[in-house]
Every structure is written in structure tokens, then in C-alpha cells.
Design a protein around this motif. Structure first.
Motif, PDB file in Angstrom:
ATOM      1  N   UNK A  67     -20.922  26.514 -24.744  1.00  0.00           N
ATOM      2  CA  UNK A  67     -20.688  26.957 -23.368  1.00  0.00           C
ATOM      3  C   UNK A  67     -20.565  25.772 -22.403  1.00  0.00           C
ATOM      4  N   UNK A  68     -20.630  24.567 -22.912  1.00  0.00           N
ATOM      5  CA  UNK A  68     -20.500  23.399 -22.060  1.00  0.00           C
ATOM      6  C   UNK A  68     -19.071  23.281 -21.541  1.00  0.00           C
ATOM      7  N   UNK A  69     -18.922  22.765 -20.341  1.00  0.00           N
ATOM      8  CA  UNK A  69     -17.613  22.583 -19.731  1.00  0.00           C
ATOM      9  C   UNK A  69     -17.151  21.133 -19.813  1.00  0.00           C
ATOM     10  N   UNK A  70     -17.863  20.315 -20.550  1.00  0.00           N
ATOM     11  CA  UNK A  70     -17.534  18.902 -20.663  1.00  0.00           C
ATOM     12  C   UNK A  70     -16.504  18.707 -21.766  1.00  0.00           C
ATOM     13  N   UNK A  71     -15.403  18.048 -21.438  1.00  0.00           N
ATOM     14  CA  UNK A  71     -14.344  17.813 -22.422  1.00  0.00           C
ATOM     15  C   UNK A  71     -14.229  16.336 -22.797  1.00  0.00           C
ATOM     16  N   UNK A  72     -15.016  15.488 -22.182  1.00  0.00           N
ATOM     17  CA  UNK A  72     -15.041  14.063 -22.517  1.00  0.00           C
ATOM     18  C   UNK A  72     -16.314  13.442 -21.980  1.00  0.00           C
ATOM     19  N   UNK A  73     -16.896  12.494 -22.705  1.00  0.00           N
ATOM     20  CA  UNK A  73     -18.154  11.892 -22.268  1.00  0.00           C
ATOM     21  C   UNK A  73     -18.287  10.499 -22.844  1.00  0.00           C
ATOM     22  N   UNK A  74     -19.157   9.719 -22.240  1.00  0.00           N
ATOM     23  CA  UNK A  74     -19.417   8.367 -22.714  1.00  0.00           C
ATOM     24  C   UNK A  74     -20.757   7.899 -22.168  1.00  0.00           C
TER      25      UNK A  74
END
Length: 401
Positions: A67-74
């Protein structure tokens, strides 16, 4: 008449306190003995570790929250500083249609104010480049309004990505699909290609695009805040996965049958009031949880930021000729010292700054020079040396980004 004796006592102060009260004096004392407050060499950078934070919805790891809305992270680590960046996205209707379609302007009550807009705004709208709307948050241990430094870095990140051409608007276009059932009653999603004619019939004629947002959280900030935030944003964009978008067949049947009727009514009448409801119609766009594609970046436009501090050894200022034609040999022998990656209060507050943005091939995408407490000038040799060091660093760091 007795004169009172006046005694003068030396004032001793710890280096940490002196760096806050008089950063230029503290830095000068270190430079005189050939050291930096950070004990690094003058041309030595701090090591930077950039990796994926593992927060992506479409990560290969199964433990990620669906259900996370994150499509990229670092996550970026540099000394005691930790920077966490997350990228999310939204879908909007292309503004080009809304501003250029005169009929829609009348139907929606949009006022044509294009003539009153500034020239820079119009040029930005016509640009083919896209950017990321960024919010930088420095951990302060308390709630409160954003600091001026946070807002300044956020704006600088947006403008840097926009003018670099790293992201093109064409790469953010949504290719709308249609979810329906085949002959056996099994659900399938129809994409473009052989089904272009079918999609044109059942999908809306309007175009949609992604809008990228990023949230950057900084803990224990030291050194150049802009550099670390930009590195974290570039790393997050490189592993960003964008989902495919589709519409349900049932929704399209009901919606477009009513829309077609309204369009027929509009064509048979001279008034535009009957089209008001159809133009404001909302579309139920769904993201595919399985089919995704990587965000297309212009690889040759990926750069690595490097910031330098310039300080005058012994507090002496540079003096150039009136024509400003002092050669490189004279500049090199002067008392100017170039400090790579300024860190700490003394180096950050008492030095002038040179920020260079080179790519892996050595091409420059920007250079910024700002003043410090000293009135000494930055020479041509200082700028040349900063560019050379930043180009060498970019070739090494970008291979592992």
C-alpha cells in the motif's frame, strides 16, 4: 593622584566555541599550521555512500508494504549525515490542452492571462524538460515551519533538475490501457500497438502525465546540504519504477455513452452550457500492481555535485591588476587555499564557495560562486582547480551511483 593599574588578561577559548564566535579567526589558525578543522587534506573529499533505501512499492523484496505510494527511494551516508529520499508520483491532465483549447476555457471559466505572464514562465511552460517537486526536511527535534535553508535547497533542486534536461516530459506521458475480459471471462489489460484503434474508441481523448514528488529527510547535517540532497535525489530517480495505467471497461462504457450524448447535444446547440458537466468529468485511472517500467533518464545528463571553499592564508587578500590579467602562475603562488567539501562551522561560514556540476564525461552543467566573510577575491586558478578536481571526482563517483 593615584592612577589605577589596568591589567590585561588573555582570553582563552575552546576551538569549538571560537568556530562559532569567530569562524574566520578559527579557520585562519588551522590554516597557519597546515591543517583543516576536519583534519582532512585540502583537496580530500569525504566518502559518500549512496544505496537504495528499499522503500519502493515495486521492489523485488516481498516484505515491502503493497500500500506504499513510494516508487523510488535512496539513502545517502556521508560522515555523521544521513539523507533519506523517497519519490512518489501523481497523475494529472496535461495542462497544454487546458490552456490552448479556447472552448475549454469558456466552459470552465478559465481566464486567459497569458499576456500578463512573465517571459520566463512562458519559456518554462514550452520547455521539453520536466523536474521533481522536492521538499527538504532537516531533523530539528521539534515541529515548526520550514527553515529558509530548507526552502532554498528545495527550490535549487527543482531548478537544477529542470534545466539539466535529466527528465523529459515525454518520458512522463501516461500510456492508458483498458481492462476487459476475454472470451473465457478472464481479465486482461489491453495495451497499445495492435489495439490502438480499440483504445481510441474506449479511452478518453485527453492526455495524462505523471508528476513526480520527492521528500528528502536529513539527519545530523554537516557539509554542503545541497550536494547530499542532490545525490540522494539522483540515486532515487535511477531506481524509480513507474506503473502502467488502465481504465475499467465497465466504467468506460457508462462514462463514454453519457459523454457521447452530451457531445451530440453540444453540437446541436449554440450554447456551451450543456458541455460544462462533460468537460469537468473525472476519470477513474488505476495503476497496475504488476506491470511497471523504469523512469527514463537522460544518462548523459547525470552529474555529481562538488563544493569547494576558498580561503586566504594568513588573512591576506588577493590583489589582481586593474586589467584582471594576472596569469595562472601568479595566482597559484598566491596565498589562496582551496578546501574540498567544506565541513564544520569554521569552513562553511568563513569561506567563499565554488560549486561545480560535471557529468561523467567532464561536461559542466552548472557552476556557482558565492561570497563568504572575507573580501578576498576568487582567482581564475581557484576556479580552474575546482573544475579539475570535480571532474575527476565525477568520473569515479558516477560509476557507482
Amino acid at each position: 593622584m593615584n592612577e589605577k593599574e589596568t591589567k590585561l588578561t588573555a582570553l582563552s577559548m575552546k576551538p569549538s566555541k571560537l568556530a562559532v564566535v569567530a569562524p574566520d579567526v578559527a579557520l585562519e589558525k588551522y590554516i597557519q599550521i597546515g591543517l583543516r578543522p576536519s583534519l582532512r587534506k585540502f583537496d580530500e573529499f569525504r566518502p559518500v555512500e549512496a544505496s537504495s533505501a528499499g522503500l519502493n512499492t515495486y521492489s523485488k523484496e516481498k516484505r515491502i508494504n503493497n500500500h506504499s505510494k513510494i516508487i523510488g527511494s535512496s539513502v545517502v551516508k556521508c560522515g555523521p549525515t544521513i539523507v533519506v529520499c523517497s519519490v512518489s508520483a501523481g497523475i494529472v491532465e496535461d495542462s497544454q490542452e487546458l490552456t490552448n483549447d479556447y472552448r475549454l476555457k469558456l466552459d470552465k471559466g478559465i481566464i486567459d492571462a497569458e499576456k500578463d505572464e512573465s517571459k520566463n514562465t512562458r519559456e518554462e511552460d514550452r520547455s521539453e524538460n520536466a523536474s521533481v517537486y522536492t521538499v527538504v526536511e532537516v531533523s530539528k527535534g521539534r515541529n515548526g515551519p520550514p527553515l529558509p535553508q530548507e526552502m532554498s535547497v528545495s527550490q535549487s533542486l527543482y531548478e537544477t533538475i529542470l534545466h539539466s534536461g535529466l527528465i523529459k516530459k515525454s518520458s512522463l506521458k501516461v500510456k492508458l490501457g483498458l481492462k476487459s475480459k476475454d472470451e473465457n471471462g478472464k481479465s486482461q489489460i489491453i495495451r497499445g500497438g495492435e489495439n490502438d484503434e480499440l483504445l481510441k474508441e474506449f479511452t478518453p481523448s485527453k492526455n495524462f502525465s505523471y508528476v513526480l514528488y520527492s521528500r528528502i529527510q536529513v539527519y545530523s547535517p554537516t557539509g554542503s546540504l545541497f550536494d547530499l540532497c542532490l545525490i540522494s535525489l539522483l540515486k532515487a530517480l535511477k531506481n524509480t519504477k513507474i506503473p502502467e495505467v488502465y481504465m475499467n471497461e465497465k466504467n468506460t462504457d457508462a462514462r463514454f455513452s453519457s459523454t457521447a450524448a452530451k457531445r451530440r447535444n453540444r453540437d446541436n446547440t449554440n450554447s456551451g452550457a450543456s458541455t460544462f458537466g462533460s468537460n469537468l468529468e473525472e476519470y477513474d485511472l488505476l495503476c497496475d500492481p504488476e506491470n511497471v517500467h523504469s523512469l527514463k533518464l537522460q544518462r548523459e545528463n547525470i552529474f555529481w555535485p562538488s563544493t569547494f571553499g576558498v580561503v586566504s592564508e594568513g588573512g591576506s587578500a588577493h590583489c589582481e591588476d586593474e586589467e584582471g590579467d594576472q596569469n595562472m602562475t601568479q595566482d597559484k603562488s598566491s596565498s589562496s587555499i582551496l578546501l574540498a567539501d567544506p565541513e564544520g562551522t569554521a569552513e562553511e561560514d568563513a569561506t567563499k564557495k565554488i560549486r561545480v556540476l560535471p557529468n561523467e564525461q567532464g561536461n559542466l552543467y552548472g557552476i556557482q560562486i558565492t561570497g563568504g566573510l572575507k573580501v578576498s577575491k576568487i582567482t581564475k586558478y581557484d576556479i580552474k582547480r575546482a573544475i579539475e578536481l570535480s571532474q575527476i571526482r565525477a568520473q569515479v563517483e558516477l560509476t557507482n551511483l
